[in-house]
Scaffold this motif. Structure first.
Motif, PDB file in Angstrom:
ATOM      1  N   ARG A  81       0.863  -1.175   0.000  1.00  0.00           N
ATOM      2  CA  ARG A  81       0.000   0.000   0.000  1.00  0.00           C
ATOM      3  C   ARG A  81       0.899   1.225   0.000  1.00  0.00           C
ATOM      4  N   PHE A  82       0.955   1.919  -1.142  1.00  0.00           N
ATOM      5  CA  PHE A  82       1.678   3.177  -1.231  1.00  0.00           C
ATOM      6  C   PHE A  82       0.790   4.242  -0.584  1.00  0.00           C
ATOM      7  N   LEU A  83       1.363   5.069   0.295  1.00  0.00           N
ATOM      8  CA  LEU A  83       0.562   6.009   1.069  1.00  0.00           C
ATOM      9  C   LEU A  83       0.233   7.288   0.302  1.00  0.00           C
ATOM     10  N   THR A  84       1.191   7.845  -0.427  1.00  0.00           N
ATOM     11  CA  THR A  84       0.950   9.013  -1.267  1.00  0.00           C
ATOM     12  C   THR A  84       1.679   8.788  -2.570  1.00  0.00           C
ATOM     13  N   PRO A  85       1.064   8.546  -3.625  1.00  0.00           N
ATOM     14  CA  PRO A  85      -0.357   8.466  -3.917  1.00  0.00           C
ATOM     15  C   PRO A  85      -0.949   7.170  -3.360  1.00  0.00           C
ATOM     16  N   LYS A  86      -2.226   7.136  -3.153  1.00  0.00           N
ATOM     17  CA  LYS A  86      -2.895   5.977  -2.556  1.00  0.00           C
ATOM     18  C   LYS A  86      -3.146   4.918  -3.635  1.00  0.00           C
ATOM     19  N   ILE A  87      -2.184   4.017  -3.768  1.00  0.00           N
ATOM     20  CA  ILE A  87      -2.303   2.913  -4.716  1.00  0.00           C
ATOM     21  C   ILE A  87      -1.875   1.627  -4.014  1.00  0.00           C
ATOM     22  N   SER A  88      -2.415   0.518  -4.471  1.00  0.00           N
ATOM     23  CA  SER A  88      -2.104  -0.793  -3.886  1.00  0.00           C
ATOM     24  C   SER A  88      -1.638  -1.747  -4.974  1.00  0.00           C
ATOM     25  N   SER A  89      -0.884  -2.739  -4.558  1.00  0.00           N
ATOM     26  CA  SER A  89      -0.424  -3.742  -5.521  1.00  0.00           C
ATOM     27  C   SER A  89      -0.143  -5.060  -4.826  1.00  0.00           C
ATOM     28  N   LEU A  90      -0.122  -6.100  -5.631  1.00  0.00           N
ATOM     29  CA  LEU A  90       0.338  -7.415  -5.230  1.00  0.00           C
ATOM     30  C   LEU A  90       1.739  -7.555  -5.797  1.00  0.00           C
ATOM     31  N   LYS A  91       2.687  -7.975  -4.964  1.00  0.00           N
ATOM     32  CA  LYS A  91       4.071  -8.095  -5.402  1.00  0.00           C
ATOM     33  C   LYS A  91       4.476  -9.556  -5.334  1.00  0.00           C
ATOM     34  N   ILE A  92       5.075 -10.067  -6.409  1.00  0.00           N
ATOM     35  CA  ILE A  92       5.551 -11.449  -6.473  1.00  0.00           C
ATOM     36  C   ILE A  92       6.986 -11.418  -6.979  1.00  0.00           C
ATOM     37  N   GLY A  93       7.866 -12.168  -6.313  1.00  0.00           N
ATOM     38  CA  GLY A  93       9.258 -12.136  -6.740  1.00  0.00           C
ATOM     39  C   GLY A  93      10.100 -13.236  -6.141  1.00  0.00           C
ATOM     40  N   GLY A  94      11.407 -13.066  -6.267  1.00  0.00           N
ATOM     41  CA  GLY A  94      12.373 -14.029  -5.768  1.00  0.00           C
ATOM     42  C   GLY A  94      13.474 -13.336  -4.994  1.00  0.00           C
TER      43      GLY A  94
END
Length: 190
Positions: A81-94
């Motif tokens: 959850r990025f606070l400013t700007p208010k955006i959300s994401s799912l993160k997948i990695g290694g």
């Protein structure tokens, strides 16, 4: 009959020893990460805009497999959850981890992950690179308590998306958002 019992006992002992060996190789952990951004750059071609940006919070699940005594490879899944700007994401990695003390969870980690937005109107996709240091603090509820600090570089692709912050020029389509941040992490090792 005695031969069958002997084979059964040997098989049982071997299975127990092998399963203990495998258990030591696999590990999982859960973290809460707090990121504080010190620089944000919106870019479009050669023009750059530097807005104020506050940071993000992440909930991370990590699954590791030790390939050597001091190295492990892992996969991670995270809700961001990025606070400013208010955006959300799912993160997948290694991730790759180097354990520099034996029988402790003191390690240096490097991970690469991809962001998948929950709202594709805000950004299309993104990537994160992280370099961090984690320390084994104590035993909590039968699990190891870990604390870490790290550096993040996030790059979000903004092509054909709506502006993320007010005050930006409306007639310019910004192509990327780059954020540099430092963070702290608190987690449990299972």
């Amino acid at each position: 009959m005695n031969r069958f019992k002997l084979l059964f006992v040997l098989f049982f002992i071997n299975t127990i020893l092998y399963s203990q060996y495998i258990k030591k190789k696999w590990g999982s952990s859960v973290y809460v990460d707090l990121n504080s951004t010190y620089e944000t750059r919106y870019t479009h071609g050669s023009s750059v805009h530097y807005p104020n940006y506050s940071g993000s919070i992440e909930l991370v699940y990590n699954l590791d497999y030790k390939i050597f005594r001091r190295f492990s490879f892992g996969s991670l899944v995270s809700l961001n959850r990025f606070l400013t700007p208010k955006i959300s994401s799912l993160k997948i990695g290694g991730a790759i981890k180097y354990y520099y003390l034996q029988n402790k969870y003191h390690f240096v980690t490097f991970h690469i992950a991809s962001h998948f937005p929950t709202d594709s109107d805000r950004f299309k996709r993104g990537h994160q690179v992280r370099l961090g240091q984690f320390f084994d603090l104590s035993n909590l509820l039968g699990q190891r308590l870990l604390i870490g600090c790290y550096y993040n570089l996030d790059k979000l692709n903004l092509e054909n998306s709506s502006p993320l912050l007010d005050g930006l020029l409306k007639n310019i389509s910004y192509s990327t958002l780059l954020t540099d941040s430092w963070g702290v992490s608190l987690g449990l090792k299972f």
